[in-house]
Enzyme design. Sequence first.
Site, PDB file in Angstrom:
ATOM      1  N   PHE A  81      37.280  30.370  45.325  1.00 51.35           N
ATOM      2  CA  PHE A  81      37.836  31.552  44.650  1.00 51.35           C
ATOM      3  C   PHE A  81      36.844  32.699  44.867  1.00 51.35           C
ATOM      4  CE2 PHE A  81      40.006  28.167  42.454  1.00 51.35           C
ATOM      5  CZ  PHE A  81      41.269  28.681  42.174  1.00 51.35           C
ATOM      6  N   ALA A  82      37.363  33.902  45.048  1.00 53.75           N
ATOM      7  CA  ALA A  82      36.471  35.048  45.250  1.00 53.75           C
ATOM      8  C   ALA A  82      35.499  35.189  44.076  1.00 53.75           C
ATOM      9  CB  ALA A  82      37.285  36.329  45.403  1.00 53.75           C
ATOM     10  N   ASP A  83      35.955  34.779  42.902  1.00 55.46           N
ATOM     11  CA  ASP A  83      35.117  34.833  41.704  1.00 55.46           C
ATOM     12  C   ASP A  83      33.860  33.965  41.848  1.00 55.46           C
ATOM     13  OD1 ASP A  83      37.672  35.587  39.554  1.00 55.46           O
ATOM     14  OD2 ASP A  83      38.104  34.565  41.428  1.00 55.46           O
ATOM     15  N   GLU A 125      34.339  23.932  49.807  1.00 57.60           N
ATOM     16  CA  GLU A 125      34.566  22.953  48.744  1.00 57.60           C
ATOM     17  C   GLU A 125      36.010  22.444  48.832  1.00 57.60           C
ATOM     18  OE1 GLU A 125      33.459  25.436  45.454  1.00 57.60           O
ATOM     19  OE2 GLU A 125      31.487  25.766  46.348  1.00 57.60           O
ATOM     20  N   GLU A 168      27.681  28.006  46.793  1.00 56.35           N
ATOM     21  CA  GLU A 168      28.111  29.114  47.637  1.00 56.35           C
ATOM     22  C   GLU A 168      26.927  29.697  48.393  1.00 56.35           C
ATOM     23  OE1 GLU A 168      29.051  28.639  44.502  1.00 56.35           O
ATOM     24  OE2 GLU A 168      31.148  28.109  44.849  1.00 56.35           O
ATOM     25  N   HIS A 225      39.127  33.268  37.884  1.00 57.47           N
ATOM     26  CA  HIS A 225      39.961  32.893  39.025  1.00 57.47           C
ATOM     27  C   HIS A 225      40.934  34.021  39.374  1.00 57.47           C
ATOM     28  CE1 HIS A 225      38.645  29.153  37.152  1.00 57.47           C
ATOM     29  NE2 HIS A 225      38.773  28.585  38.316  1.00 57.47           N
TER      30      HIS A 225
END
Lengths: 442, 356
Positions: free
Chosen positions: B102-104, B48, B79, B148
């Site tokens: 973001f890993a989130d 993204e 994702e 985040h």
Amino acid sequence: MADKASGNSGDSPHTGDNRPALALHVPEPRSRPGDPVNFADVDVGAPGDMPRPDEGCAPGDMKDLAYGLVRVLGDDNKAYGPWDPKLSPDTLRTMLGHMAMVRAFDERMFRGQRQGKTSFYMKCTGEEATSVSASMALASDDMVFPSYRQQGILIARGYPLIEMINQIYSNKGDKLKGRQLPIMYSSREHSFFSISGNLATQTPQAVGWAMASAIKGDSRIAATWVGEGSTAEGDFHSACTFATVYNAPVILNVINNQWAISSFSGFAGSERTTFAARALGYGLAGLRVDGNDALACYAAQQWAANRARANQGPTLIEYFTYRAEGHSTSDDPSGYRSAQEREEWPLGDPVMRLKKHMIAIGEWDEERQQAMDLKCAEEVKAATKEAEKNGILGHGLHHPFKTMFEDVFEELPWHLKEQAEQATRERKIKWPDQHPKDGAGK
Amino acid sequence: MSAGDVKNAVTTEQAQGEDERRINMIEAINEALDIMLKRDPDTIVMGEDVGYFGGVFRATAGLQEKHGKTRVFDTPISECGIIGVAVGMGAYGLRPIPEIQFADYIYPGLDQLISEAARLRYRSATDYIAPMTVRSPFGGGIFGGQTHSQSPEALFTHVAGLKTVIPATPYDAKGLLIASIEDNDPVIFFEPKRIYNGPFTGFYDKPVEPWKKHKDSVVPEGYYKIPLGKARQVTEGEQLTVLAYGTMVHVAEAVCADKGIEADILDLRTLMPLDIEAIEASVKRTGRCLIVHEATRTSGFGAELSALVTERCFYHLEAPVERVTGFDTPYPHSLEWAYFPGPVRIGEAIDKILKD
């Protein structure tokens, strides 16, 4: 708070007393065990009725094809209309031969499971055309990402029966080293992706493969198969989005066989629209096809393949068919649907219909059919006997212990080395009469 | 490893020179991607906002212009789709480097990672592999709130078939990312976003130091790799062992320096595969072990480390193993510095370990 709790004071605009009560709709199939079955309300159109647009057609200009039904074979067993792929008699005989082989294979493997030779099997009875005919319209090096009911693709691509049976038996000949549930085949050599037990995961993967092929300026396309029930998964919608965004050279085949284990297609949304119509919201070409009409299946896949190969975009094809048997050997459909459905299915049986067509055009007869059926059964029987020499599930430890730990990573890390040593120690206790060096077991 | 591997000792020496080239972690990551896009025509970068714009953290800045938009491109906000198509691209023979912003946000892609990418080599008996490197900024300390700031590394170390890599310096970020991209297994590459622009000591009220003042910001221009599975010795000491990774390496280092503690600090660099030899050798020498991570405590990677240390070094231990972690709550926005496992929490744990 007291007013809110009693809920009937009438002086709060939020209590909603004079609004109608909402009702949840829970879909219910047309028939349950013992019920009479009537498919009269299912509009299957007429053979030859649907127009065949140019492969470059904009999705919005072919909306009818997402709601109608592409049919070629008529009740008189003749081929009609612009979707007739006009296949040579030899190709038709090959197609019928593959479909007959799939049926013979399914019969024997189902029986093998009942005899305790393996843990699990899945037939595709009634759906043979959706894999055999469709894959015959692709080039042999086009990549396929199947679901679990597309054994017809492997058979059409000439994958040896004995390799299929070795896999089903998880025996020492199994190229997948006994790691996968029966029928979760994989063959890179046949451009056949490893089957996952998780549903619809293969759909974005097929799109990714197709994107890669386009990135590289390759000429091969990808096709994937998914059940109508699994189109509810997010993966399917991701696949549709990526397919349209990158105009990926991919074909998304949705096999609408009416049943996802015990849940009828209504639980994937069929009461409101067709599965082919999903295509329109994404800007994909959508085709809805009689999945029991081998010629229509071939023609639709061929149309989509031509479209993809010419960089004209992806296609979503719904094959309207019927799962004539249970979901798997672990399923008993008499517990949730009427057995009469199979008999009453308005679009018949794909193998019988192709056979009758070939007889009608003078290219086949009952004698040859019988001889072919017999030959298929014998071939399967011979392959089964040969595979059984490699063992059947649960009889002997077929694969060397170390294979349990291999291929988790490219290289074995320290923790797996330690766990492999543990397994080897346990082995000496659990199976003391086996020679450690005899990796294949007895 | 290849001749391109530069020892940390060399880097330290280089840091003495005034005219050495110093870059921050974002630039190091950008360089690694640039080098690999050039070296290997099968690599592609997608995610993204990574294309024309160059990523929300600028990690992919300039790459599309340089390598073309079929090598570096934006993706839909999906994702599941990003990881799913990366599996298919890997099956084709590409070496995709997807970014999860973001890993989130990685959770919608978990089935594709856990059930597909991680299992593909095994289930197909090497017919197909998933040689992807999933880059994703992780961790807190930037007032990112609960969506985040997360550190979900333990979700991935729990999965058979995934590698998990977390750099703590620009030098390591470049060398580990190149090694991850060349690795034939799927790699989760978590980038501690708090230290993208400078090492963070945990003393949040002090001015931020830029990377340029840190010895590990000296990064060679060309190609080099740091092998996965080898920890980095940050400081040497006899009083206790500290096991940390990512941002917490710098926080632990600063706290020990502040307290005058001589600690054997190991930056684990990769959690899977884990450098168990370095851990064992250090703990057996010091007899005391502190584990520091920012992620929530229960079932965090610290639990695994604690178990391993206890199983392997029990008779060398002179104090119970201590864990300093984030609390078992979502990452709070306004109370970020109350949540963060900073100097106070680490200091207390060190005092406890050293008290007898």
